[in-house]
Design an enzyme around this catalytic site. Sequence first.
Site, PDB file in Angstrom:
ATOM      1  N   ASP A  24       0.883  -1.695  -0.343  1.00 22.55           N
ATOM      2  CA  ASP A  24       0.110   0.035   0.254  1.00 22.55           C
ATOM      3  C   ASP A  24       1.273   1.285  -0.237  1.00 22.55           C
ATOM      4  O   ASP A  24       1.737   1.476   0.495  1.00 22.55           O
ATOM      5  CB  ASP A  24      -0.319  -0.034   1.246  1.00 22.55           C
ATOM      6  CG  ASP A  24      -1.511   1.549   1.383  1.00 22.55           C
ATOM      7  OD1 ASP A  24      -1.784   2.380   0.711  1.00 22.55           O
ATOM      8  OD2 ASP A  24      -2.393   1.217   2.453  1.00 22.55           O
ATOM      9  N   ASP A 211     -12.288   5.949   2.918  1.00 19.65           N
ATOM     10  CA  ASP A 211     -11.501   6.113   2.969  1.00 19.65           C
ATOM     11  C   ASP A 211     -11.274   7.221   3.282  1.00 19.65           C
ATOM     12  O   ASP A 211     -10.874   8.475   2.373  1.00 19.65           O
ATOM     13  CB  ASP A 211     -10.828   5.211   1.628  1.00 19.65           C
ATOM     14  CG  ASP A 211      -8.995   5.264   2.400  1.00 19.65           C
ATOM     15  OD1 ASP A 211      -8.562   6.043   3.340  1.00 19.65           O
ATOM     16  OD2 ASP A 211      -8.520   4.627   1.183  1.00 19.65           O
TER      17      ASP A 211
HETATM   18 MG    MG Z   1      -4.537   4.982   2.632  1.00 21.99          MG
END
Ligand code: MG
Length: 650
Positions: A24, A211
């Site tokens: 990520d 998010d």
């Molecule tokens: Mg993030």
Amino acid sequence: MELPVIQGIGRPGAADDAPILGIDLGTTHSLVAVYRDGRPEVLRDEDGEALLPSVVSFPADGGAPVVGAEARRRAELEPERTVHSAKRLVGRSAADLRETLASLPYRVVDAEGEMAVVDLGERTVSPQEVAAHVLRACRRRAARALGLDEAKLTRAVVTVPAYFDDAQRQATRVAARLAGLEVVRMVNEPTAAALAYGLDRKGASRVAVYDLGGGTFDVSVLELEDGTFRVVATAGDTHLGGDDFDRAIVERIAAEVREEHGVDLLAEPAARIALLRVAEEVKKELSRNDVAEFRFHDPASGLLVRRPIGVIEFQNWIAPLVQRTLDLAARALADAGMTTSDLDEVVLVGGSTRVPLVRAAVEQWFGRVPHARLDPDQVVALGAAVQAGILGGKVPGALLLDVTPLTLGIETADGAVAALIPRNSPIPTSAGETFTTFVDGQTAIALTVVQGEREMARDNRVLGRFQLRGLPPLPAGLPRVEVRFQLDADGVLRVHAREAHSGVEAEITVEPRHGLTDEAVERMLEEAWAHAEEDLEARRRADALLRLRTDVRSVEKHLGEARRGLDKDALIRLEEALEDAQDLLEETAAGEVPPPQRVQGVVDELEGAALPLAELLMDRVVTSAVRGRTVEEVAASPAPRTPQDEGNAS
Ligand code: MG
Ligand code: ADP
């Protein structure tokens, strides 16, 4: 017609067992995870830390770049040489970024090719290079945590925001390359989050992913299709996140101190950074407790600030920010043509969803309890690891989605490749593009299907050719030939072409046989890398020359009318530009290889000079074309209409 072969629909990772990393690559933090012992797992550093700050500092003394937590500490020492939030710059130009740049302590300028780079004074650093340092740190961490030689870790699944465009995705790939990693699959962050919760296997078909990170907010609506999540709609704000919560606290405190003591805490940039650090700790504390103390010693004034902050007070400060996220969620749902009751699941991602007010607001607005069991900082990385596990064949029962190992496309008239299905696209997949003719009155076109990464068709592998015949004889550029690629789960490619005005169509099916071996695919990729620059140059030159030939032909054809209809200055300019263009074409015909910039210059001048002529012709050509006549007929008007049944295929 012979059916050529397409194959090499590879299963990345089937061959050896070094794990594929799941990374990520975040704006503020990055994480690396792998799939092992039947589950995804985030890898930690020696101190047990999972989050790697996405910060790289380039010391003025010329020492090696510093990455991660240590770089973050250096932000106070050398703010203008410490790059955070580089993800915001990736694949963008400084002009795109005006709003972002105001908040960055380092200098950003446009490099050649108009891509934003960080200016360190003695040199510039591209955002890809910064990202590459972060990715390399992830790779190093993984090697240490797994007890493996770093050289073995060469493949990764990397996540990107759903809204990233091709340039941003491409730049991310380049960053990975610089870090010695091949991106075997790029996964959208919301998709990764849904995978982390196994929603693909729970039969959930519509999922919203909320998010809220440090500096950005995005909300996506996903729909499950053939076992994979597709992003149906996304909305967000690239300048809204937990950092704004920190700022809200600092601004309140600074205003109070100014009022009470007449001291400006925010005068020094370094103090500002330190204040934000304190505010972030206070904010986190308020996710656990009802009250937290803001404590700050101002070095400039000697003032010691101590101010207790209650959770209710904090919630009031951030309520308008939270409301904005909900407004954006409403927009994403509207774009998807859905209401909250159409959703099967809601997933929370991002460190800022730990704030209790955020959670409560999401739950209330969506009318359901969101998935929050997994650590919101880790969800995306865990999902990347699940995807890596699937690609490595390690997830039992998972639908193993294949990907196309090489780009599939069509050769265009200038010998370049129009890519329709990029390499590493999961299959089944389909894609379409509209083409047009190159010569006036052209009644047939040849379509060549190619596979490979090189810019020019001749350097790639030809999979098949076919013709689309019986096009109406229109001026070049008017027919609309829609080409559709459909690649099914077995790797069979069906290419279908249809001309929109006439409905004429043709198709070819290219079937898998003994195709490319893994080594052949590797070799083709290596060649593409080795030749990337010269390829681009060749392509630019070919594109410009094609354009020049088309322009010259059409100006030559209408020169008589130009002489009749244009004023003297315009005519002289046009004739001179035409002559230069003809000279250049003769030179290239004689084997000269002019630099693309020069060809482009001649094209630009000719097109500029031809503008008055184009205006002159426009009305007549367009109206006649609609009636199905060719440019020759119009120019030679009045003329008998001759049906053209045999075209000059290019
Ligand atoms: Mg993030
Ligand atoms: P990004 O994806 O942008 O890199 P993250 O998902 O890592 O961001 O989230 C970082 C943000 O989450 C920061 O603003 C951080 O302060 C915030 N955050 C982390 N933990 C907490 C917590 N316990 N309470 C409130 N905010 C938190």
